[in-house]
Write an enzyme that holds these catalytic residues in place. Structure first.
Site, PDB file in Angstrom:
ATOM      1  N   ARG A   1      48.084  78.864  14.766  1.00  0.00           N
ATOM      2  CA  ARG A   1      48.533  78.723  13.381  1.00  0.00           C
ATOM      3  C   ARG A   1      48.611  80.090  12.706  1.00  0.00           C
ATOM      4  NH1 ARG A   1      44.547  75.642  11.452  1.00  0.00           N
ATOM      5  NH2 ARG A   1      45.384  73.905  12.628  1.00  0.00           N
TER       6      ARG A   1
ATOM      7  N   CYS B   1      31.500  61.321  20.300  1.00  0.00           N
ATOM      8  CA  CYS B   1      30.423  60.625  19.598  1.00  0.00           C
ATOM      9  C   CYS B   1      30.734  59.144  19.402  1.00  0.00           C
ATOM     10  CB  CYS B   1      30.161  61.276  18.246  1.00  0.00           C
ATOM     11  SG  CYS B   1      29.565  62.982  18.384  1.00  0.00           S
TER      12      CYS B   1
ATOM     13  N   VAL C   1      39.593  75.262  35.916  1.00  0.00           N
ATOM     14  CA  VAL C   1      39.494  76.718  36.087  1.00  0.00           C
ATOM     15  C   VAL C   1      38.291  76.994  36.990  1.00  0.00           C
ATOM     16  CG1 VAL C   1      39.159  78.934  34.946  1.00  0.00           C
ATOM     17  CG2 VAL C   1      40.553  77.170  33.852  1.00  0.00           C
TER      18      VAL C   1
ATOM     19  N   TYR D   1      22.761  59.167 -11.542  1.00  0.00           N
ATOM     20  CA  TYR D   1      21.999  57.940 -11.719  1.00  0.00           C
ATOM     21  C   TYR D   1      22.927  56.834 -12.197  1.00  0.00           C
ATOM     22  CZ  TYR D   1      19.625  54.385 -14.494  1.00  0.00           C
ATOM     23  OH  TYR D   1      19.237  53.192 -15.039  1.00  0.00           O
TER      24      TYR D   1
END
Length: 453
Positions: free
Chosen positions: A25, A46, A84, A429
């Protein structure tokens, strides 16, 4: 106009693709090739326990970007099933084995990123490689374990860390009888003992047997297939499937053969720009060491968040941007059935081991106003320096809200705040979401009483 610079990336998951994408990029003229030895890239590892448990039906749901998208939309060549096998630092070349055709090719590089990740630890006891003994690291591992689980009635999980507990929950949800073996005297020892007991009780409440302080001596087999897990104290627990979840080690065979410096737990030594001791070679993700923000010392923290961020740092530097990775706190979270667990920074034991004059304070408070229906006990433990009050770590257990509270405390630790300063925070709150005094503030106010005394 000179020749295009060549970037080679070894590893096509979080760290490797973050590095390649960021570098490309910033420098669209970069010639970028990624080698991945498995058949999948850019997947959410995950999420694999939840794929095994069929909460996620199709494996494609875990994949963020395909190889064709990388090529067509980002201009990055991705070669899967390419391993590799060696790095020639003098020639700036890598040798690659095409696992489909058997052919070997040599690719030159100006910049090399090693993002080889980690591999599951396989204990050296008898039967660890038997048919039916699984690990969970790659998509292929997940597909195999899901297939076995659907044909099984019982499973033994060797290891009671986050992955072991997540797999246990998911296999139990499929109707399997699950037994967890943990060599340590309690689960998740970075938590206070009372929190560990809550996790064990939650597992027991859902029919999972947890054997603490129990070392596995072997996996008994019949015709090469796993039939039971045997313990050092002579117990034998029958199972159709066994899962090894005793941790991971950095995959550094390539780096070691190339004579790159290795550090904590054998991981690759890098600087803040993710450079190795060879200025043309970077390392990131689960194969590389990092720095702990609280201690300032080298650490090995194989987490997905760290992999993405260190990969992005390496890519930024390669792309010509000034960037550095500040380090980690080891912030993490998981759920075990209806119990949500999160932690950041140092545990009390770690703080003592690193030489801090540490203290800890634990509190319990509803995550909603006391009169509002549906509140859940929220337990928070703060670890702090006894003299200065500096916040060093935090652990929590409760409802889904616990992750946000530990995130708040992670920000406080990063800012080197004291518990006195945490106590002064202006937190939200409203009865349906938080009490007047949030559990974070209650914990801090209790801790303040023990500072300097």
């Amino acid at each position: 106009m000179g020749e295009k610079k060549r970037l080679v990336v070894i590893g096509g998951t979080a760290a490797g693709l973050s590095a390649a994408s960021k570098a490309k990029r910033l420098n669209p003229d970069l010639d970028c090739t990624v080698f991945e030895k498995t058949g999948y890239i850019s997947y959410g590892a995950c999420g694999l326990p939840y794929f095994v448990g069929d909460m996620i039906r199709e494996v494609d749901a875990l994949i963020s970007v395909s190889a064709s998208d990388m090529r067509e939309k980002r201009g990055i060549e991705v070669l899967m099933r390419h391993d590799v096998v060696s790095i020639d630092r003098a020639k700036k070349e890598v040798t690659v084995h095409n696992l489909e055709t058997g052919e070997r090719s040599v690719y030159g590089y100006d910049y090399l990123v090693i993002a080889t990740g980690a591999v599951p630890i396989r204990p050296d006891f008898e039967g660890a490689d038997a048919d039916g003994v699984c690990v969970l690291r790659t998509v292929e591992d997940g597909i195999l374990l899901k297939r076995r689980a659907q044909q099984s009635e019982s499973a033994c999980i060797i290891g009671g860390g986050f992955i072991g507990l997540e797999i246990s929950e998911q296999l139990a949800s499929l109707g399997l009888h699950v037994t967890v073996f943990e060599a340590l005297p309690r689960l998740l020892p970075f938590l206070p003992e009372a929190f560990s007991r809550i996790v064990a009780d939650e597992l027991a409440a859902h029919g999972i047997e947890v054997l603490l302080g129990t070392s596995v001596s072997r996996v008994a087999t019949e015709n090469g297939k796993a039939k039971a897990v045997c313990t050092a104290n002579g117990r034998s627990v029958p199972c159709d499937t066994a899962v090894l979840a005793v941790g991971v080690r950095p995959a550094v065979a390539l780096a070691k053969a190339a004579d790159l410096a290795l550090g904590v737990k054998g991981s690759i030594v890098v600087d803040a720009q993710q450079r190795t001791n060879d200025p043309a070679i970077f390392a990131c993700g689960d194969c590389a060491q990092t720095k702990h923000i609280v201690t300032g010392k080298a650490a090995y923290v194989p987490l997905g968040t760290v992999a993405n961020k260190t990969g992005r740092t390496a890519g930024s530097v390669i792309g010509g941007e000034k960037a550095s990775f500040p380090g980690v706190l080891g912030s993490m979270a998981t759920k075990v059935f209806n119990c949500f667990i999160a932690a950041t920074g140092l545990s009390f034991a770690d703080a003592k081991a690193f030489g801090f004059d540490a203290a800890e304070t634990a509190i319990e408070k509803s995550d909603k106003a006391s009169y509002y229906p549906g509140g859940t006990p929220c337990r928070i433990n703060l670890v702090y320096d006894r003299k200065s009050g500096r916040l060093l770590g935090a652990q929590g257990i409760g409802s889904e809200s616990i992750a946000g509270k530990i995130d708040t405390l992670a920000a406080c630790i990063s800012a080197e705040m004291t518990v006195m300063q945490v106590n002064d925070l202006d937190l939200v709150y409203t009865p349906s979401l938080a009490p007047v005094y949030d559990p974070v503030l209650i914990a801090a106010s209790q801790a303040v009483k023990h500072v300097g005394g």
